[in-house]
Design a protein around this motif. Structure first.
Motif, PDB file in Angstrom:
ATOM      1  N   VAL A   5      -2.224  66.190  90.220  1.00 56.34           N
ATOM      2  CA  VAL A   5      -1.197  65.361  89.585  1.00 56.34           C
ATOM      3  C   VAL A   5      -1.439  63.909  90.025  1.00 56.34           C
ATOM      4  N   PHE A   6      -1.586  63.024  89.052  1.00 53.20           N
ATOM      5  CA  PHE A   6      -1.752  61.602  89.338  1.00 53.20           C
ATOM      6  C   PHE A   6      -0.429  60.883  89.102  1.00 53.20           C
ATOM      7  N   ILE A   7       0.032  60.166  90.116  1.00 51.68           N
ATOM      8  CA  ILE A   7       1.286  59.409  89.979  1.00 51.68           C
ATOM      9  C   ILE A   7       1.005  57.923  90.142  1.00 51.68           C
ATOM     10  N   LYS A   8       1.381  57.155  89.147  1.00 56.43           N
ATOM     11  CA  LYS A   8       1.218  55.705  89.264  1.00 56.43           C
ATOM     12  C   LYS A   8       2.557  55.008  89.423  1.00 56.43           C
ATOM     13  N   LEU A   9       2.667  54.223  90.486  1.00 53.57           N
ATOM     14  CA  LEU A   9       3.839  53.369  90.670  1.00 53.57           C
ATOM     15  C   LEU A   9       3.483  52.003  90.086  1.00 53.57           C
ATOM     16  N   GLY A  44       1.871  73.920  94.832  1.00 48.60           N
ATOM     17  CA  GLY A  44       0.718  74.305  94.013  1.00 48.60           C
ATOM     18  C   GLY A  44      -0.092  73.133  93.496  1.00 48.60           C
ATOM     19  N   TYR A  45       0.414  71.932  93.708  1.00 48.62           N
ATOM     20  CA  TYR A  45      -0.286  70.754  93.198  1.00 48.62           C
ATOM     21  C   TYR A  45      -0.932  69.940  94.325  1.00 48.62           C
ATOM     22  N   ALA A  46      -2.014  69.265  93.975  1.00 54.29           N
ATOM     23  CA  ALA A  46      -2.569  68.242  94.864  1.00 54.29           C
ATOM     24  C   ALA A  46      -2.298  66.896  94.200  1.00 54.29           C
ATOM     25  N   PHE A  47      -1.859  65.934  94.976  1.00 50.29           N
ATOM     26  CA  PHE A  47      -1.418  64.664  94.416  1.00 50.29           C
ATOM     27  C   PHE A  47      -2.388  63.516  94.690  1.00 50.29           C
ATOM     28  N   VAL A  48      -2.427  62.604  93.732  1.00 53.49           N
ATOM     29  CA  VAL A  48      -3.129  61.336  93.916  1.00 53.49           C
ATOM     30  C   VAL A  48      -2.105  60.261  93.562  1.00 53.49           C
ATOM     31  N   ILE A  49      -1.916  59.311  94.451  1.00 55.37           N
ATOM     32  CA  ILE A  49      -0.909  58.276  94.196  1.00 55.37           C
ATOM     33  C   ILE A  49      -1.602  56.921  94.048  1.00 55.37           C
ATOM     34  N   LEU A 131     -10.988  64.212 100.462  1.00 54.59           N
ATOM     35  CA  LEU A 131      -9.537  64.180 100.671  1.00 54.59           C
ATOM     36  C   LEU A 131      -8.844  65.292  99.877  1.00 54.59           C
ATOM     37  N   LEU A 132      -9.308  65.528  98.648  1.00 60.86           N
ATOM     38  CA  LEU A 132      -8.658  66.534  97.803  1.00 60.86           C
ATOM     39  C   LEU A 132      -8.807  67.950  98.349  1.00 60.86           C
ATOM     40  N   LYS A 133      -9.788  68.132  99.236  1.00 64.36           N
ATOM     41  CA  LYS A 133      -9.959  69.455  99.856  1.00 64.36           C
ATOM     42  C   LYS A 133      -9.067  69.637 101.083  1.00 64.36           C
ATOM     43  N   THR A 134      -8.366  68.580 101.467  1.00 69.68           N
ATOM     44  CA  THR A 134      -7.507  68.645 102.659  1.00 69.68           C
ATOM     45  C   THR A 134      -6.041  68.541 102.217  1.00 69.68           C
ATOM     46  N   ASP A 135      -5.142  68.429 103.183  1.00 66.59           N
ATOM     47  CA  ASP A 135      -3.735  68.187 102.859  1.00 66.59           C
ATOM     48  C   ASP A 135      -3.454  66.702 102.664  1.00 66.59           C
ATOM     49  N   LEU A 136      -4.477  65.877 102.825  1.00 72.89           N
ATOM     50  CA  LEU A 136      -4.266  64.437 102.684  1.00 72.89           C
ATOM     51  C   LEU A 136      -4.135  64.048 101.212  1.00 72.89           C
ATOM     52  N   ILE A 137      -3.371  63.010 100.962  1.00 73.03           N
ATOM     53  CA  ILE A 137      -3.139  62.531  99.601  1.00 73.03           C
ATOM     54  C   ILE A 137      -3.740  61.147  99.450  1.00 73.03           C
TER      55      ILE A 137
END
Lengths: 265, 265
Positions: A5-9, A44-49, A131-137
């Motif tokens: 999931v990509f979130i843009k602020l 269930g999602y991995a996030f990118v902010i 990063l996406l393979k870890t818990d890091l966002i």
């Protein structure tokens, strides 16, 4: 593998337009707290902010006249300052997220990407995919990119997302959605009502009408955003253009409870 | 092509050892002003500036027990915080340099490099090499690097310099010198006097003696630094280990007027 999931602020959402280099700290705190809740609720999602630069980088781009790139040596200092300023705003966002226990990791776009005549020339996204393979966002932002021809060029958060999304699709990642949080309530029709859904089928007709709307897409950003989203839709990615100003604005999107958004699928 | 000069501002020099996350702002200002003078006076060189993390990253590395990498998910937040903290200190350094009109460009090591079992696994230095073709000065720092095996690993500024120097040599850059600014007056002999020069020839004898000196090289850093410098010397690169606490400490090295330094050639 978790779905992305990509979130843009949006930059105009998280900064004060009329005051150079002033963040809307309260709103950023509110968004960070809400994003923390979403991450907790939807494992269930991995996030990118990502965050836009708003009045941060923009101020120096104008001051040093960097829109057309670097044409005299005095402008290099401006390139430094634009990046410095964009990184500063990202730091404010990251700080708020860390405070809410979101393990967000700053990732400098201009260290990973280079350009040639405003087009992407090289990229190394190894750190991003690690990063996406870890818990890091990963936390990215609109940035000034070094350019072989023009000296520098601006890559918006959306452009950065576009690069990350393309590469992630090539690598076989499944991308669920892209969320654009901004000050608008969604894409508005000629009567000022929110257009609930845009698809490949209804877009030509909608485009014809809303282009007439005063104030629509002054910078060309909205049309571009919708067209990019329609390209994503072909890959099964749903895009939401939503109001990020209300409380729980991100949660409400996940819980299908938001009334202030346009869905592009 | 300009000759490269690498300057390292030691972490223990620019931070307060006894106070977590406290920079020595006055000293950083002084160093930035002096570096600005050097850059102005010696236009034949291109500079790369690095800074150690000192009490910034270190505090979180201990707090989250990250020395051996990530062994439980709770530690990921620590990885975020270590990078955040290292980036914060770098921002302080960059801000001071910008204030002195040095067009320094932040460059995040963990965005360019990845590791596997503490060894470099991949690197993309395109942005770094693009910077060297401009008037911009790259600013790197000791950072936490994503590691396929261990989750994370710490790359010191010296390790980062080592990677940059190796790649720059491969690309045909000429490197003039590496300057390590620290709190020590240089490498000291058993009587506490500064060893003026270390070479491949005299090092074995010097090493035998100074290893006995109390307090020498508690962390293994100094021996490693000297041996890396001797490797650089084979490529014609001169290393200075110098006191960075006095006024004009960098200028004095360039003007061959410093009395508080060890030269390794």
């Amino acid at each position: 593998m978790k779905k992305l999931v990509f979130i843009k602020l949006g930059g105009s959402l998280i900064t004060k337009k009329d005051k150079p280099m002033t963040a809307r700290n309260g709103l950023i705190e509110q968004l960070a707290a809400d994003i923390a809740v979403v991450i907790e609720k939807f494992p269930g999602y991995a996030f990118v902010i990502g965050n836009g630069a708003g009045s941060f980088g923009h101020y120096q781009v104008v001051k040093y006249q960097l829109k057309e790139g670097v044409r005299n040596p005095d402008q290099w200092k401006g390139v430094s300052e634009v990046h410095y300023s964009a990184s500063e705003l990202n730091t404010i966002v990251v700080k708020a997220l860390l405070k809410n226990n979101v393990p967000v990791f700053k990732l400098q776009p201009s260290a990973m990407l280079t350009a040639n005549d405003s087009q992407l020339a090289s990229s190394n996204l190894d750190a991003f995919f690690k990063l996406l393979k870890t818990d890091l966002i990963p936390s990215v932002y609109g940035d000034i990119i070094l350019d072989s021809t023009r000296g520098c060029t601006i890559f918006s958060t959306e452009k950065i997302f576009d690069i990350l999304i393309s590469e992630a699709l090539i690598k076989g990642f499944s991308i669920e959605m892209v969320i654009h949080l901004s000050k608008v309530k969604g894409v508005l029709d000629t009567n000022g009502n929110i257009i609930l859904e845009i698809t490949k089928e209804n877009w030509p007709e909608i485009e014809k009408n809303i282009s007439k709307t005063e104030g629509f897409d002054v910078t060309g950003g909205m049309k571009h955003k919708i067209e990019a989203s329609l390209r994503y839709a072909e890959k099964g990615i749903v895009t939401y253009i939503a109001n990020g100003q209300g409380k729980n604005s991100v949660s409400r999107i996940f819980e299908k409870a938001s009334r202030e958004l346009t869905t592009i699928r």
